[in-house]
Write a protein that holds these residues in place. Structure first.
Motif, PDB file in Angstrom:
ATOM      1  N   UNK A  16       0.810  -1.208   0.000  1.00  0.00           N
ATOM      2  CA  UNK A  16       0.000   0.000   0.000  1.00  0.00           C
ATOM      3  C   UNK A  16       0.842   1.257   0.000  1.00  0.00           C
ATOM      4  N   UNK A  17       1.765   1.345   0.949  1.00  0.00           N
ATOM      5  CA  UNK A  17       2.611   2.544   1.059  1.00  0.00           C
ATOM      6  C   UNK A  17       3.582   2.639  -0.113  1.00  0.00           C
ATOM      7  N   UNK A  18       4.201   1.501  -0.476  1.00  0.00           N
ATOM      8  CA  UNK A  18       5.126   1.509  -1.605  1.00  0.00           C
ATOM      9  C   UNK A  18       4.444   1.855  -2.908  1.00  0.00           C
ATOM     10  N   UNK A  19       3.227   1.324  -3.106  1.00  0.00           N
ATOM     11  CA  UNK A  19       2.482   1.647  -4.318  1.00  0.00           C
ATOM     12  C   UNK A  19       2.078   3.104  -4.371  1.00  0.00           C
ATOM     13  N   UNK A  20       1.707   3.650  -3.221  1.00  0.00           N
ATOM     14  CA  UNK A  20       1.341   5.069  -3.160  1.00  0.00           C
ATOM     15  C   UNK A  20       2.529   5.947  -3.553  1.00  0.00           C
ATOM     16  N   UNK A  21       3.708   5.659  -2.977  1.00  0.00           N
ATOM     17  CA  UNK A  21       4.893   6.426  -3.332  1.00  0.00           C
ATOM     18  C   UNK A  21       5.224   6.258  -4.816  1.00  0.00           C
ATOM     19  N   UNK A  22       5.100   5.038  -5.332  1.00  0.00           N
ATOM     20  CA  UNK A  22       5.418   4.802  -6.737  1.00  0.00           C
ATOM     21  C   UNK A  22       4.510   5.558  -7.679  1.00  0.00           C
ATOM     22  N   UNK A  23       3.215   5.636  -7.346  1.00  0.00           N
ATOM     23  CA  UNK A  23       2.276   6.375  -8.187  1.00  0.00           C
ATOM     24  C   UNK A  23       2.601   7.865  -8.184  1.00  0.00           C
ATOM     25  N   UNK A  24       2.963   8.392  -7.008  1.00  0.00           N
ATOM     26  CA  UNK A  24       3.362   9.801  -6.922  1.00  0.00           C
ATOM     27  C   UNK A  24       4.669  10.040  -7.678  1.00  0.00           C
ATOM     28  N   UNK A  25       5.627   9.119  -7.496  1.00  0.00           N
ATOM     29  CA  UNK A  25       6.914   9.260  -8.180  1.00  0.00           C
ATOM     30  C   UNK A  25       6.747   9.249  -9.695  1.00  0.00           C
ATOM     31  N   UNK A  26       5.777   8.489 -10.179  1.00  0.00           N
ATOM     32  CA  UNK A  26       5.500   8.502 -11.614  1.00  0.00           C
ATOM     33  C   UNK A  26       5.054   9.895 -12.061  1.00  0.00           C
ATOM     34  N   UNK A  27       4.252  10.549 -11.236  1.00  0.00           N
ATOM     35  CA  UNK A  27       3.842  11.916 -11.536  1.00  0.00           C
ATOM     36  C   UNK A  27       4.981  12.909 -11.469  1.00  0.00           C
ATOM     37  N   UNK A  28       6.034  12.558 -10.745  1.00  0.00           N
ATOM     38  CA  UNK A  28       7.206  13.428 -10.649  1.00  0.00           C
ATOM     39  C   UNK A  28       8.182  13.215 -11.804  1.00  0.00           C
ATOM     40  N   UNK A  29       8.416  11.935 -12.166  1.00  0.00           N
ATOM     41  CA  UNK A  29       9.543  11.598 -13.029  1.00  0.00           C
ATOM     42  C   UNK A  29       9.174  11.091 -14.415  1.00  0.00           C
ATOM     43  N   UNK A  30       7.903  10.888 -14.719  1.00  0.00           N
ATOM     44  CA  UNK A  30       7.526  10.365 -16.041  1.00  0.00           C
ATOM     45  C   UNK A  30       8.043  11.283 -17.147  1.00  0.00           C
ATOM     46  N   UNK A  31       8.420  10.675 -18.269  1.00  0.00           N
ATOM     47  CA  UNK A  31       8.970  11.442 -19.379  1.00  0.00           C
ATOM     48  C   UNK A  31       8.545  10.817 -20.700  1.00  0.00           C
ATOM     49  N   UNK A  32       8.048  11.640 -21.611  1.00  0.00           N
ATOM     50  CA  UNK A  32       7.678  11.135 -22.929  1.00  0.00           C
ATOM     51  C   UNK A  32       8.900  10.750 -23.755  1.00  0.00           C
ATOM     52  N   UNK A  33      10.083  11.162 -23.305  1.00  0.00           N
ATOM     53  CA  UNK A  33      11.303  10.720 -23.983  1.00  0.00           C
ATOM     54  C   UNK A  33      11.522   9.224 -23.779  1.00  0.00           C
ATOM     55  N   UNK A  34      10.980   8.691 -22.716  1.00  0.00           N
ATOM     56  CA  UNK A  34      11.045   7.254 -22.449  1.00  0.00           C
ATOM     57  C   UNK A  34       9.910   6.534 -23.157  1.00  0.00           C
ATOM     58  N   UNK A  35       8.708   7.074 -23.042  1.00  0.00           N
ATOM     59  CA  UNK A  35       7.516   6.410 -23.577  1.00  0.00           C
ATOM     60  C   UNK A  35       6.563   7.476 -24.114  1.00  0.00           C
ATOM     61  N   UNK A  36       6.424   7.531 -25.419  1.00  0.00           N
ATOM     62  CA  UNK A  36       5.561   8.540 -26.033  1.00  0.00           C
ATOM     63  C   UNK A  36       4.094   8.359 -25.662  1.00  0.00           C
ATOM     64  N   UNK A  37       3.731   7.133 -25.260  1.00  0.00           N
ATOM     65  CA  UNK A  37       2.342   6.873 -24.877  1.00  0.00           C
ATOM     66  C   UNK A  37       2.031   7.358 -23.467  1.00  0.00           C
ATOM     67  N   UNK A  38       3.054   7.808 -22.740  1.00  0.00           N
ATOM     68  CA  UNK A  38       2.856   8.297 -21.385  1.00  0.00           C
ATOM     69  C   UNK A  38       2.653   9.801 -21.361  1.00  0.00           C
ATOM     70  N   UNK A  39       3.301  10.450 -20.404  1.00  0.00           N
ATOM     71  CA  UNK A  39       3.209  11.905 -20.267  1.00  0.00           C
ATOM     72  C   UNK A  39       4.447  12.381 -19.525  1.00  0.00           C
ATOM     73  N   UNK A  40       4.708  13.675 -19.588  1.00  0.00           N
ATOM     74  CA  UNK A  40       5.787  14.259 -18.798  1.00  0.00           C
ATOM     75  C   UNK A  40       5.276  14.525 -17.388  1.00  0.00           C
ATOM     76  N   UNK A  41       6.161  14.291 -16.394  1.00  0.00           N
ATOM     77  CA  UNK A  41       5.824  14.557 -15.010  1.00  0.00           C
ATOM     78  C   UNK A  41       6.275  15.934 -14.566  1.00  0.00           C
ATOM     79  N   UNK A  42       6.152  16.193 -13.286  1.00  0.00           N
ATOM     80  CA  UNK A  42       6.473  17.502 -12.717  1.00  0.00           C
ATOM     81  C   UNK A  42       7.885  17.955 -13.068  1.00  0.00           C
ATOM     82  N   UNK A  43       8.869  17.065 -12.905  1.00  0.00           N
ATOM     83  CA  UNK A  43      10.259  17.447 -13.137  1.00  0.00           C
ATOM     84  C   UNK A  43      10.621  17.530 -14.616  1.00  0.00           C
TER      85      UNK A  43
END
Length: 445
Positions: free
Chosen positions: A324-351
């Motif tokens: 539960x806690x690890x998944x919560x952090x991982x979902x938030x971290x995805x919002x921080x670090x996601x990058x379309x340079x890695x996966x065009x089907x995703x989105x860019x995150x905060x950073x």
């Protein structure tokens, strides 16, 4: 309409990935089995094994159709694919453009199974086996299937909102962790919790389970690319890095706060890192797996070693504290670090210039968690009104293995004075009123 063509390389890769994810549930049975007391090892393993049987059947009957079938109001799939009707050997463009549709469905079946296995860690050693069978069938149908459709199903509302969950951080880990905690609190604490030492009986078994979970996670995350391509390789690299740093983060925290790094802690930290990277494995750059896993190990250790103690809830094997806690952090971290340079089907995150993605991830967490809390509570309370869900004190002292299955995990237990039962125990003398008598029959804790 152009007919989709099966790619044999992608298909071979997904067949192997599916097998790897299948192995994870027996591996989880070993991981959990080693963490309980010896008198409950078989019951703990049996819950994971039973989940394989129940969810496999449920998935073919209607579970897959509810989760991934043609959309109904962005909330749930319809019954068009019940009994795998229309789920054939040709690709389905919406989900599996290069692999057989039935292979996609089978891969997703393994996800549903492991989720049902994870949730057991919150309430083992005290839930009656028959009640568990009913609970897990209801929970998968009423909680897992709808949320899987929200996040992964074509036209699911959270998918349309832009929630990113590459391999199940929200759908699997947050949902199972928070639901397990709710079930554990409503069922009640184990007899003697807080007064009796409840230490793992077999740490080597835990490590073996962890090793196979780590192995299976490459199929879990890598297979979620649904093709033998660079994205699958990328997801496997981030998986390995986060598992390693999760282990290091837990070990460091344990050494500083408890004085020693333990083998159980190292195994738990690796799982914490794996959980944390799951939602972003195919969306975030490799270097970000270093902090994602490391922070995951630290916060999961803090949750297990300190927050649980202060709040006093009995999450038996830390399903909430790690998943539960690890998944919560991982979902938030995805919002921080996601990058379309890695996966065009995703989105860019905060950073990477898109702060809105972090808000979208939080929105997904809140809605999925609230839904899991409410519906799980309704299921457990309804079951408690209709049947006996919890083993009473005397039954727990004897142990769930003898009580529910009429067997012992280890032959030496009989030589220590415990009875050998040829039939499951379900007799009036094993009640709370006879707890003292039960203690004389049971092996030492």
């Amino acid at each position: 309409m152009e007919r989709l063509v099966i790619d044999t390389g992608d298909t071979a890769f997904m067949l192997i990935s599916m097998v790897f994810v299948m192995i994870m549930t027996p591996a989880l049975a070993l991981f959990y089995g080693g963490m309980v007391r010896a008198k409950n090892v078989l019951n703990t393993i049996m819950q994971c094994l039973a989940a394989i049987g129940i969810i496999s059947v449920q998935w073919v009957l209607f579970g897959y159709s509810l989760s991934f079938g043609p959309d109904v109001n962005h909330i749930i799939g319809n019954f068009d694919w019940s009994l795998f009707t229309g789920v054939g050997m040709l690709p389905e463009e919406a989900y599996s453009a290069t692999i057989p549709h039935m292979l996609f469905a089978l891969f997703q079946m393994m996800f549903a199974i492991i989720t049902a296995g994870i949730i057991t860690g919150a309430f083992v050693e005290r839930m009656r086996f028959g009640a568990f069978l009913i609970f897990i069938a209801l929970w998968t149908t009423l909680v897992y299937d709808p949320v899987a459709h929200w996040v992964w199903g074509v036209d699911g509302w959270l998918r349309n909102e832009g929630v990113l969950d590459f391999a199940g951080g929200t759908v699997i880990h947050i949902l199972s962790g928070i639901s397990g905690l709710v079930a554990a609190m409503l069922i009640g604490k184990r007899a003697g919790y807080g007064r009796t030492a409840m230490i793992p009986h077999n740490i080597p078994m835990v490590v073996i389970g962890m090793a196979f979970l780590w192995l299976g996670w490459f199929g879990f995350n890598g297979g979620s690319a649904f093709a033998a391509n660079g994205l699958a390789a990328h997801a496997m690299v981030t998986t390995q890095v986060a598992a390693a740093t999760g282990m290091l983060g837990w070990m460091l925290s344990e050494s500083m706060l408890a004085g020693k790094a333990t083998t159980l802690g190292a195994a738990s930290g690796a799982i914490a890192g794996l959980v944390a990277i799951t939602p972003g494995a195919g969306f975030v750059p490799v270097w970000t797996a270093l902090p994602i896993g490391f922070i995951g190990g630290i916060i999961c250790y803090t949750s297990v070693a300190h927050i649980k103690t202060k709040l006093g809830y009995d999450d038996s094997l830390d399903a909430f504290g790690i998943h539960g806690v690890g998944g919560l952090w991982g979902a938030i971290a995805t919002g921080l670090f996601a990058s379309t340079a890695v996966n065009e089907a995703g989105a860019d995150g905060l950073f990477f210039g898109n702060p809105m993605q972090l808000w979208i991830q939080v929105e997904g967490i809140v809605y999925c968690a609230l839904y899991g809390i409410v519906v799980t509570a309704i299921i457990v309370l309804a079951m408690k009104a209709c049947m006996r869900v919890r083993a009473d004190e005397g039954e727990q002292i004897v142990g769930m293995d003898a009580l529910e299955h009429g067997e012992r995990g280890y032959a030496y237990m009989d030589s220590l004075g415990a009875l050998s039962f040829s039939k499951p125990i379900d007799a009036p003398q094993y009640t709370t009123a006879s707890a003292k008598d039960a203690k004389r029959l049971a092996m030492t804790e």
